[in-house]
Design a protein around this motif. Structure first.
Motif, short mmCIF file in Angstrom:
data_model
loop_
_atom_site.label_atom_id
_atom_site.label_comp_id
_atom_site.label_asym_id
_atom_site.label_seq_id
_atom_site.Cartn_x
_atom_site.Cartn_y
_atom_site.Cartn_z
N ARG A 17 -24.92 50.45 2.73
CA ARG A 17 -24.94 49.84 1.76
C ARG A 17 -26.56 49.49 1.79
NH1 ARG A 17 -21.92 47.41 -2.60
NH2 ARG A 17 -22.52 45.23 -3.45
N VAL A 18 -27.07 49.52 0.78
CA VAL A 18 -28.33 48.80 0.32
C VAL A 18 -29.36 49.12 -0.82
CG1 VAL A 18 -29.72 51.74 0.56
CG2 VAL A 18 -30.80 49.90 1.58
N ALA A 19 -30.13 47.84 -0.81
CA ALA A 19 -30.45 47.67 -1.62
C ALA A 19 -31.06 48.25 -2.05
CB ALA A 19 -30.74 46.06 -2.55
N VAL A 20 -32.24 48.96 -3.27
CA VAL A 20 -33.19 49.53 -2.92
C VAL A 20 -34.40 48.81 -4.09
CG1 VAL A 20 -34.97 51.76 -4.46
CG2 VAL A 20 -32.94 51.65 -2.30
N VAL A 21 -35.00 47.84 -3.88
CA VAL A 21 -35.17 46.77 -4.77
C VAL A 21 -36.74 47.52 -5.29
CG1 VAL A 21 -36.81 44.97 -5.15
CG2 VAL A 21 -35.45 44.91 -3.45
N GLY A 22 -37.38 47.54 -7.24
CA GLY A 22 -38.34 48.54 -7.57
C GLY A 22 -37.97 49.92 -7.67
N ALA A 23 -36.62 50.04 -7.63
CA ALA A 23 -36.06 51.46 -8.54
C ALA A 23 -36.41 51.78 -9.51
CB ALA A 23 -34.50 51.34 -8.26
N SER A 24 -36.61 53.18 -9.55
CA SER A 24 -37.67 53.69 -11.21
C SER A 24 -36.81 55.18 -11.49
CB SER A 24 -38.85 54.07 -10.03
OG SER A 24 -39.40 55.16 -11.52
N THR A 25 -36.62 54.81 -13.11
CA THR A 25 -36.08 55.89 -13.66
C THR A 25 -37.18 57.27 -13.50
OG1 THR A 25 -37.19 55.06 -15.42
CG2 THR A 25 -34.82 53.87 -14.69
N LEU A 38 -30.85 58.69 -0.87
CA LEU A 38 -29.96 58.06 -0.55
C LEU A 38 -28.11 58.01 -1.17
CD1 LEU A 38 -31.74 55.06 0.14
CD2 LEU A 38 -31.03 56.74 2.00
N VAL A 39 -27.72 58.57 -2.22
CA VAL A 39 -26.82 58.19 -3.16
C VAL A 39 -25.74 60.09 -3.19
CG1 VAL A 39 -26.24 59.03 -5.57
CG2 VAL A 39 -27.01 56.45 -4.97
N GLU A 40 -26.88 60.55 -2.59
CA GLU A 40 -26.87 61.89 -2.62
C GLU A 40 -25.82 61.95 -1.14
OE1 GLU A 40 -30.28 63.97 -3.14
OE2 GLU A 40 -30.02 64.43 -5.68
N HIS A 41 -26.30 60.97 -0.59
CA HIS A 41 -26.40 61.38 1.03
C HIS A 41 -25.00 60.35 1.23
CE1 HIS A 41 -29.41 64.24 1.41
NE2 HIS A 41 -28.29 64.74 2.64
N GLY A 42 -24.12 59.87 -0.18
CA GLY A 42 -22.88 58.97 0.21
C GLY A 42 -23.39 56.89 1.06
N TYR A 43 -24.87 57.23 0.55
CA TYR A 43 -24.99 55.48 0.79
C TYR A 43 -24.39 55.07 -0.44
CZ TYR A 43 -27.80 56.04 4.88
OH TYR A 43 -28.09 56.09 6.14
N ASP A 44 -23.89 53.57 -0.62
CA ASP A 44 -23.90 52.73 -1.32
C ASP A 44 -25.50 51.81 -2.24
OD1 ASP A 44 -22.68 50.88 -4.25
OD2 ASP A 44 -21.61 49.49 -2.41
N VAL A 45 -25.72 52.16 -3.21
CA VAL A 45 -27.02 52.03 -3.28
C VAL A 45 -26.84 51.30 -4.51
CG1 VAL A 45 -29.56 52.60 -4.26
CG2 VAL A 45 -28.23 54.31 -2.77
N VAL A 46 -27.48 49.96 -4.55
CA VAL A 46 -27.97 48.53 -5.31
C VAL A 46 -29.31 48.82 -5.85
CG1 VAL A 46 -27.86 46.57 -5.98
CG2 VAL A 46 -25.48 47.27 -4.22
N LEU A 47 -29.40 49.51 -7.00
CA LEU A 47 -31.09 49.73 -7.69
C LEU A 47 -30.95 48.59 -8.77
CD1 LEU A 47 -29.62 52.65 -8.90
CD2 LEU A 47 -31.03 52.53 -7.13
N VAL A 48 -32.43 47.61 -8.02
CA VAL A 48 -32.78 46.74 -8.62
C VAL A 48 -34.19 47.15 -9.47
CG1 VAL A 48 -33.55 44.70 -8.45
CG2 VAL A 48 -31.88 45.53 -7.00
N ASN A 49 -34.18 47.19 -10.54
CA ASN A 49 -35.33 47.94 -11.40
C ASN A 49 -34.21 46.68 -12.90
OD1 ASN A 49 -36.45 48.69 -13.31
ND2 ASN A 49 -36.61 50.93 -12.99
#
Length: 101
Positions: A17-25, A38-49
């Protein structure tokens, strides 16, 4: 101390589980491609944008909270302009205990 050795990096990467601060669209930007990977490799990603309602079939954040001692009025303005809530210079634990505890 920052994580630097391969052993420590391997251990850190084991946390799924990881937060990505500044994730871009914007496709092609590292801030888009890395969380996608990371999502494609099974991580639970919290996207901060603060401007994205959704990325990679995941909801974006509804609020940005800067902890006690952290302020950024420019960020606050952009977050509020995007229709989201912005809190700065407040400890979430203290406020939770005080208001909801």
């Amino acid at each position: 101390m920052p994580v630097e050795s391969d052993e420590e990096l391997r251990e850190a990467l084991g946390g799924r589980r990881v937060a990505v601060v500044g994730a871009s669209t914007t496709e092609g930007k590292a801030a888009h491609e890395i969380p996608k990977y990371l999502v494609e490799h099974g991580y639970d990603v919290v996207l901060v944008n603060p401007y994205a309602d959704e990325m990679f079939d995941r909801d974006g954040v509804a609020m940005v909270w800067h902890q006690l001692g952290i302020t950024n009025d420019g960020t606050g303005k952009r977050v509020e302009e995007s229709g989201r809530k912005f809190v700065q210079d407040h400890c979430m634990k203290v406020e939770h205990d005080r208001l909801l505890g």
